[in-house]
Design a protein around this motif. Sequence first.
Motif, PDB file in Angstrom:
ATOM      1  N   ASN A 188       4.441  15.881 -24.261  1.00 33.68           N
ATOM      2  CA  ASN A 188       3.962  14.898 -23.497  1.00 33.68           C
ATOM      3  C   ASN A 188       4.759  13.820 -22.775  1.00 33.68           C
ATOM      4  N   TYR A 189       4.440  13.667 -21.373  1.00 31.19           N
ATOM      5  CA  TYR A 189       4.946  12.725 -20.551  1.00 31.19           C
ATOM      6  C   TYR A 189       3.951  11.649 -20.198  1.00 31.19           C
ATOM      7  N   PHE A 190       4.471  10.441 -20.580  1.00 30.91           N
ATOM      8  CA  PHE A 190       3.472   9.325 -20.219  1.00 30.91           C
ATOM      9  C   PHE A 190       4.088   8.454 -19.095  1.00 30.91           C
ATOM     10  N   TYR A 191       3.247   7.976 -18.110  1.00 34.02           N
ATOM     11  CA  TYR A 191       3.822   7.151 -17.076  1.00 34.02           C
ATOM     12  C   TYR A 191       2.556   6.288 -16.216  1.00 34.02           C
ATOM     13  N   THR A 192       2.965   5.346 -15.565  1.00 33.98           N
ATOM     14  CA  THR A 192       1.893   4.661 -14.890  1.00 33.98           C
ATOM     15  C   THR A 192       1.879   5.011 -13.659  1.00 33.98           C
ATOM     16  N   ARG A 193       0.728   4.824 -12.857  1.00 34.23           N
ATOM     17  CA  ARG A 193       0.784   4.950 -11.592  1.00 34.23           C
ATOM     18  C   ARG A 193      -0.248   3.982 -10.946  1.00 34.23           C
ATOM     19  N   ASN A 194       0.078   3.665  -9.665  1.00 29.59           N
ATOM     20  CA  ASN A 194      -0.815   2.851  -8.853  1.00 29.59           C
ATOM     21  C   ASN A 194      -0.859   3.529  -7.453  1.00 29.59           C
ATOM     22  N   SER A 195      -2.156   3.738  -6.975  1.00 32.16           N
ATOM     23  CA  SER A 195      -2.328   4.405  -5.736  1.00 32.16           C
ATOM     24  C   SER A 195      -1.974   3.662  -4.513  1.00 32.16           C
ATOM     25  N   GLY A 196      -1.700   2.340  -4.837  1.00 31.94           N
ATOM     26  CA  GLY A 196      -1.474   1.400  -3.761  1.00 31.94           C
ATOM     27  C   GLY A 196      -1.852   0.264  -3.974  1.00 31.94           C
ATOM     28  N   LEU A 197      -3.090  -0.145  -3.744  1.00 33.88           N
ATOM     29  CA  LEU A 197      -3.789  -1.465  -3.662  1.00 33.88           C
ATOM     30  C   LEU A 197      -4.802  -1.486  -4.900  1.00 33.88           C
ATOM     31  N   GLN A 198      -4.719  -0.546  -5.937  1.00 37.52           N
ATOM     32  CA  GLN A 198      -5.392  -0.829  -7.307  1.00 37.52           C
ATOM     33  C   GLN A 198      -4.948  -2.046  -7.734  1.00 37.52           C
ATOM     34  N   PRO A 258      -3.500  -9.144 -10.948  1.00 40.18           N
ATOM     35  CA  PRO A 258      -3.973  -8.150  -9.914  1.00 40.18           C
ATOM     36  C   PRO A 258      -3.524  -8.233  -8.453  1.00 40.18           C
ATOM     37  N   THR A 259      -3.535  -6.980  -8.014  1.00 40.82           N
ATOM     38  CA  THR A 259      -2.893  -6.967  -6.654  1.00 40.82           C
ATOM     39  C   THR A 259      -3.865  -7.934  -5.647  1.00 40.82           C
ATOM     40  N   GLU A 266       0.913  -1.319  -0.049  1.00 40.36           N
ATOM     41  CA  GLU A 266       0.048   0.114  -0.049  1.00 40.36           C
ATOM     42  C   GLU A 266       0.778   1.322  -0.095  1.00 40.36           C
ATOM     43  N   TYR A 267       1.537   1.564  -1.071  1.00 40.88           N
ATOM     44  CA  TYR A 267       2.525   2.573  -1.537  1.00 40.88           C
ATOM     45  C   TYR A 267       2.068   3.069  -2.923  1.00 40.88           C
ATOM     46  N   GLU A 268       2.408   4.497  -2.780  1.00 41.50           N
ATOM     47  CA  GLU A 268       1.831   5.051  -4.392  1.00 41.50           C
ATOM     48  C   GLU A 268       3.195   4.828  -5.147  1.00 41.50           C
ATOM     49  N   PRO A 299      -7.479   0.378 -16.337  1.00 43.21           N
ATOM     50  CA  PRO A 299      -7.676  -1.011 -16.752  1.00 43.21           C
ATOM     51  C   PRO A 299      -8.592  -1.431 -15.749  1.00 43.21           C
ATOM     52  N   ASN A 300      -8.713  -0.980 -14.369  1.00 39.10           N
ATOM     53  CA  ASN A 300      -9.381  -1.555 -13.495  1.00 39.10           C
ATOM     54  C   ASN A 300     -10.750  -1.653 -13.564  1.00 39.10           C
ATOM     55  N   GLY A 301     -11.245  -1.141 -14.708  1.00 34.74           N
ATOM     56  CA  GLY A 301     -12.576  -1.262 -15.135  1.00 34.74           C
ATOM     57  C   GLY A 301     -13.049  -2.236 -16.226  1.00 34.74           C
ATOM     58  N   TRP A 302     -11.921  -2.987 -16.634  1.00 37.62           N
ATOM     59  CA  TRP A 302     -12.023  -3.674 -17.843  1.00 37.62           C
ATOM     60  C   TRP A 302     -12.483  -5.222 -17.432  1.00 37.62           C
ATOM     61  N   ALA A 303     -12.468  -5.455 -16.373  1.00 40.17           N
ATOM     62  CA  ALA A 303     -12.901  -6.925 -15.811  1.00 40.17           C
ATOM     63  C   ALA A 303     -13.420  -6.789 -14.222  1.00 40.17           C
TER      64      ALA A 303
END
Length: 699
Positions: free
Chosen positions: A86-96, A666-667, A73-75, A117-121
């Motif tokens: 543009n700058y592109f990057y991934t981010r996870n708020s922690g437990l996504q 998935p997490t 659980e860390y960003e 992607p969290n809404g894909w399935a």
Amino acid sequence: MPDITYPETRRDPIVEDHFGEQIADPYRWLEADVRTAPEVADWVARENAVTEDYLAGLPQRAHFAGRVRAFMEYERFGLPVKAGPNYFYTRNSGLQNQSQLFVRKGLSGEPRLLIDPNGWALDGATALDAWEPSEKGRHLLYSVQDGGSDWRILRVLDVKTGVPMADEIRWAKFTRLAWVGEEGFLYSRFPAPDQGAAFQSLNYNQAVYFHRLGTPQDQDELVYATPDHPDYGHAAEVTQDGRLAIITSHVGTDARYEVHVVDLAKRKRDGWKAWPLVTGFADDWKLVEGAGRRLWFVTNKDAPRYRLVSIDLDAAVPEWNEVVAQREDILERAGIVGDQLVLNYMRDAASHAEIIGLDGSPGRTLTLSGIGTASGFRGRPGDPETFYAFTSFNCPSAIYRMNIATGASEPFAQPSLCYDPEAYLVEQRFYTSKDGTRVPMFIVRSRAVAKAGKPVPTLLYGYGGFDVALTPGFSATRMAWLEAGGAFALANLRGGGEYGREWHDAGRRANKQNVFDDFIAAGEFLIGQGIAKKDGLAIQGGSNGGLLVGAVVNQRPDLFAAAVAQVGVMDMLRFDRFTAGRYWVDDYGYPDREADFRVLRAYSPYHNIRDGVAYPAILVTTADTDDRVVPGHSFKYAAALQAADLGGKPHIIRIETRAGHGSGKPTDKVIEEGADILSFIAQWTALTVPKDENGRSEK
């Protein structure tokens, strides 16, 4: 713990002659696809019921589930990629369950969510895999991974509007993503498999195609294929200036390639004409970059620890010129950023980096924070900056931005942690294998455990194959083990890429036993040095590392208290009959050639279980959608373990649904699997976890 009653497993009277030896294969029926074979699906359900009941009863499980979750659980951020403004990057708020993809205009721009992607399935098992912005940052090409499969669906997004385009590519696998200007992209795919065979049939006839934006897939242009050699695989890259397409071809898993070049500036006249640059499948060739018609490569031709070379295709007689000679350290990769070269080296499986001139003139060393792994350093000629990540066993990946002119680095994204990384000690030691070879090992413990100087339950991890180097990296699951008072060790076995071609060759095919000897010697070293308890050593490995675990358990069952074999290659006589298995003959040999068969038969985990010998506790893990190492390997191995008289310890199998070989998981599934594995090995290595005021394991 109560005794386990294993499900009944049918045995078939299959016996085959292999070079004069009669070999039984009673569980071959378990090779069938669990999605289409009802009897296999029934067996899986019965095995999972037993395993889930056993794991749920482990007293440490609730504690480890809570601690693995806390350590995750860390960003966290992925490496930024710059395209246009543009700058592109991934981010996870922690437990996504899955990381999101963001874009910002300039470094100080407001982040904008592009892909979630969290809404894909509903189960979170559909993942954003690779992605690549077009040169000017107008479009984003990305691949979708469903249920852990190696198959990918390619899609395109309009960056300005965030709206997905109609373009969709099917049956891509083992592909790069390479834009050709803003008009389209190159990708690799296989022919569509027969109905119902997508997850088991062998992969042949990979080809490179060009997809023009706004057109259907059936209009894609064939760029490069080798119909006379259906076993060849191909991947395409495009130089940053868009001038050349580089097509790299391979036969198996060995880093031995052929290279062809397409001059994109002449495409209207010549079409997709590809001319050979490197032929013969003899050496490794990694494209660094191109400028105009000059190319740079990292290669091990005449340099088993790699060197940097360049070639001018416009020269009267194009010749390879050495830019950076081979050194003692392994040159892993290189990149051109601004007007300089960034070289990423590995010494004893740990990273260090160096910046030099394009002509190889001396530059400066990039200082890294201790024993760890640096990655990234992506850029293009003219860029003023590059980004890199640094991680170690005791700290998650932090992202840094480096000024290429001065070499100064500043944090771009650093994680906020629930623990003190300095409370954990990362060491590197060397031990001696059976034949006298010196092998490196990383050992991680809390400083309190190290200071106490007493042996503790220890988890030993290894791989040893396919020229893959195991380097320091963060794992929330391992941190939960360390926090509870255990030790973790990672052995850099022969067969890997830690010391170049010679180290790899020393641990494959006829030399594969060296890998097992190295791993066994690592366990003996840990016990002999007073790090691991004599009755408290557990081992773990995945894929080729699952094979490693299965083989050494058969050879030295007395040495280990517990073993976790994950998605392993367990039947060494039939591995080449499924999906990507045919590629692995480079490391394992050919089961249908007698000399190779004799080697494979001697260590195949499925064929060498020793009935009547006490075995450690064994947890086998696999997944129903693993189309890299098909789950039948683990199914057959687990059935054979359960049928043999191996003592009173459990030998169970955990079969994940809607998951594959590992990537895209998935997490939630990562946490559940981590808790199951840690509680299992804790139970059998006698690792105690903190108790609450009522004497129960803390949640």
